[in-house]
Enzyme design. Sequence first.
Site, PDB file in Angstrom:
ATOM      1  N   HIS A 110       1.290  -1.075  -0.314  1.00  0.00           N
ATOM      2  CA  HIS A 110      -0.058  -0.179   0.290  1.00  0.00           C
ATOM      3  C   HIS A 110       0.618   1.653  -0.324  1.00  0.00           C
ATOM      4  CE1 HIS A 110      -2.713   3.407   2.355  1.00  0.00           C
ATOM      5  NE2 HIS A 110      -3.667   2.399   1.235  1.00  0.00           N
TER       6      HIS A 110
ATOM      7  N   LYS B   1       3.739   4.423  -0.888  1.00  0.00           N
ATOM      8  CA  LYS B   1       3.597   5.692  -2.570  1.00  0.00           C
ATOM      9  C   LYS B   1       4.967   5.803  -2.004  1.00  0.00           C
ATOM     10  CE  LYS B   1      -0.998   5.860  -0.230  1.00  0.00           C
ATOM     11  NZ  LYS B   1      -1.342   4.493  -1.116  1.00  0.00           N
TER      12      LYS B   1
ATOM     13  N   ASP C 217      17.310  11.158  -7.647  1.00  0.00           N
ATOM     14  CA  ASP C 217      18.426  11.527  -7.426  1.00  0.00           C
ATOM     15  C   ASP C 217      18.689  11.154  -5.688  1.00  0.00           C
ATOM     16  OD1 ASP C 217      18.639  11.958 -10.860  1.00  0.00           O
ATOM     17  OD2 ASP C 217      18.730  13.862 -10.574  1.00  0.00           O
TER      18      ASP C 217
ATOM     19  N   HIS D  61      -9.089  11.495   2.516  1.00  0.00           N
ATOM     20  CA  HIS D  61      -7.890  10.272   2.398  1.00  0.00           C
ATOM     21  C   HIS D  61      -6.661  10.525   2.686  1.00  0.00           C
ATOM     22  CE1 HIS D  61      -5.800   7.806  -0.395  1.00  0.00           C
ATOM     23  NE2 HIS D  61      -6.577   6.304   0.248  1.00  0.00           N
TER      24      HIS D  61
ATOM     25  N   LYS E  71      -3.996  10.963   5.630  1.00  0.00           N
ATOM     26  CA  LYS E  71      -4.093  10.174   6.884  1.00  0.00           C
ATOM     27  C   LYS E  71      -2.989  11.112   7.532  1.00  0.00           C
ATOM     28  CE  LYS E  71      -4.278   7.222   3.673  1.00  0.00           C
ATOM     29  NZ  LYS E  71      -5.685   6.435   3.564  1.00  0.00           N
TER      30      LYS E  71
ATOM     31  N   ASP F 238       0.521  18.253  19.480  1.00  0.00           N
ATOM     32  CA  ASP F 238       1.012  19.305  20.532  1.00  0.00           C
ATOM     33  C   ASP F 238       1.692  20.521  18.970  1.00  0.00           C
ATOM     34  OD1 ASP F 238      -0.376  18.285  22.551  1.00  0.00           O
ATOM     35  OD2 ASP F 238       2.094  17.749  23.135  1.00  0.00           O
TER      36      ASP F 238
END
Length: 478
Positions: free
Chosen positions: A221, A223, A228, A396, A398, A403
């Site tokens: 899952h 990404k 470079d 979507h 996350k 604080d």
Amino acid sequence: MIYLALAIVHGALVFGFTMRILLRDDLSPPARLAWFVVINLAPYFGVLIYFLFGEIDLGQKARKRHDEIFAMIRAHAAPYMGRCEDVNTLIDPLYRPAFLYGGSINGFYPMGGNRAELLEDAAAFATRLVADIDAAQTHVHVLYYIWLEDQTGTEVARALTRAAQRGVTCRAIADGLGSRGLIRSRLWKDMKVAGVDLAVAFPLDNPFLTMLTSRIDLRNHRKITVIDGHITYCGSQNSADPEFHIKPRYAPWVDIMMRFEGPVVAQNQLLFASDWMQARGEILDGIELKAQPVEGGFPAQVVGDGPTERRSATPQLFTTLIASARQEMILTTPYFVPDATVLDALIAAAHRGVRVGLVFPKKNDSWIVAAASRSYYRRLLEAGCVIHEFTGGLLHAKTLTIDGRVALIGSSNLDLRSFELNYENNILFQDETLTDEIRTRQASYIAQSEAVSSQEVAQWPFYVCIWNNAVATVGPIL
């Protein structure tokens, strides 16, 4: 005799799978109870579901391979993984336990000298990513769970094609289920012809064999993008347009992405390398690693998790982070089916006076998750948590901010899939300025949301409560 034989088979199936569940010491009591409920209420369906989805196991070969890969990485790339002892000098004492715990998962500890930019929206991310790929000089590494043939997905693929054609080393991984359309497409073939080195994570060439030997829903899952060796992207967006054409009725998908520079890039590079070696079964030698700190940069670390790491690492990380909050914590996630430790941590934080803000999508693409999520609302609200439901599409993103000083961003949701089934990647960092930017983005989500009150929940029809709680009963195995 026929009825007797059927009764014996029925009893043997229920008894056999019940014994199997009781023999598993890796199951939590709620998960064990949920399986008992399913198998006893619907024995044949329950046995079939348990056979297909009940056990989180990639097999000894995969686990051994994972351990070998990370042993190799630790042996050859230790300077880029950070050191446990540096936590004491880089991180505020309040938050050290969370950074130490994150480092214990796969060995990446915080390194100083990082900087990052919070990208405005999905279009800005796609434009910036393509520009960075077009400017690449040595290599581009990308990994996506979902990679579509829409505008964003096609632009990224063509940018990789252009880079490969001018001599840049390009490697791309796509998940076999989430990106199944692309993997069969002409675009995928064109990338290969142009010289892009391709890999498929958990291919579905033979789904029946996969179901017999593992689980078809064990997925990568993550990404990840590394360019470079000095630029990496991290966040929730796949290589897809916000219109998300495979589920357009829930669009737009509202994501968050950040562009990082500094030593944390090398850690993401190593995480990509581990996935590449797992998917291709080959050693990835000669990848470019850089740990060039940016003056005045902040400490950050990569946190990667998956079914070959120790069990419950992700919920324990969230629990440790929540426990570190003193004034405020804000969480956004599209899929909220927490285990008992995370739920109790949220409730405890609210009871000790922490302002706990939770933002979920009002309209979820998973009706099961939506029902299970709402079953927790009453307890959370009674403890003093503030819940908002986002109405501007499918939220979507996350994110977790603590604080106004510490933030976690990446691919992990707060559900069983992210906790136990998926390979996930996140970046945990300490920086007031950047955390405040994420906090402002979270506020923009709240501005497009409806607050959920205790009075509203108390007025839900009885059948809605029954449905939500019934779904939540099997939440531990969703």
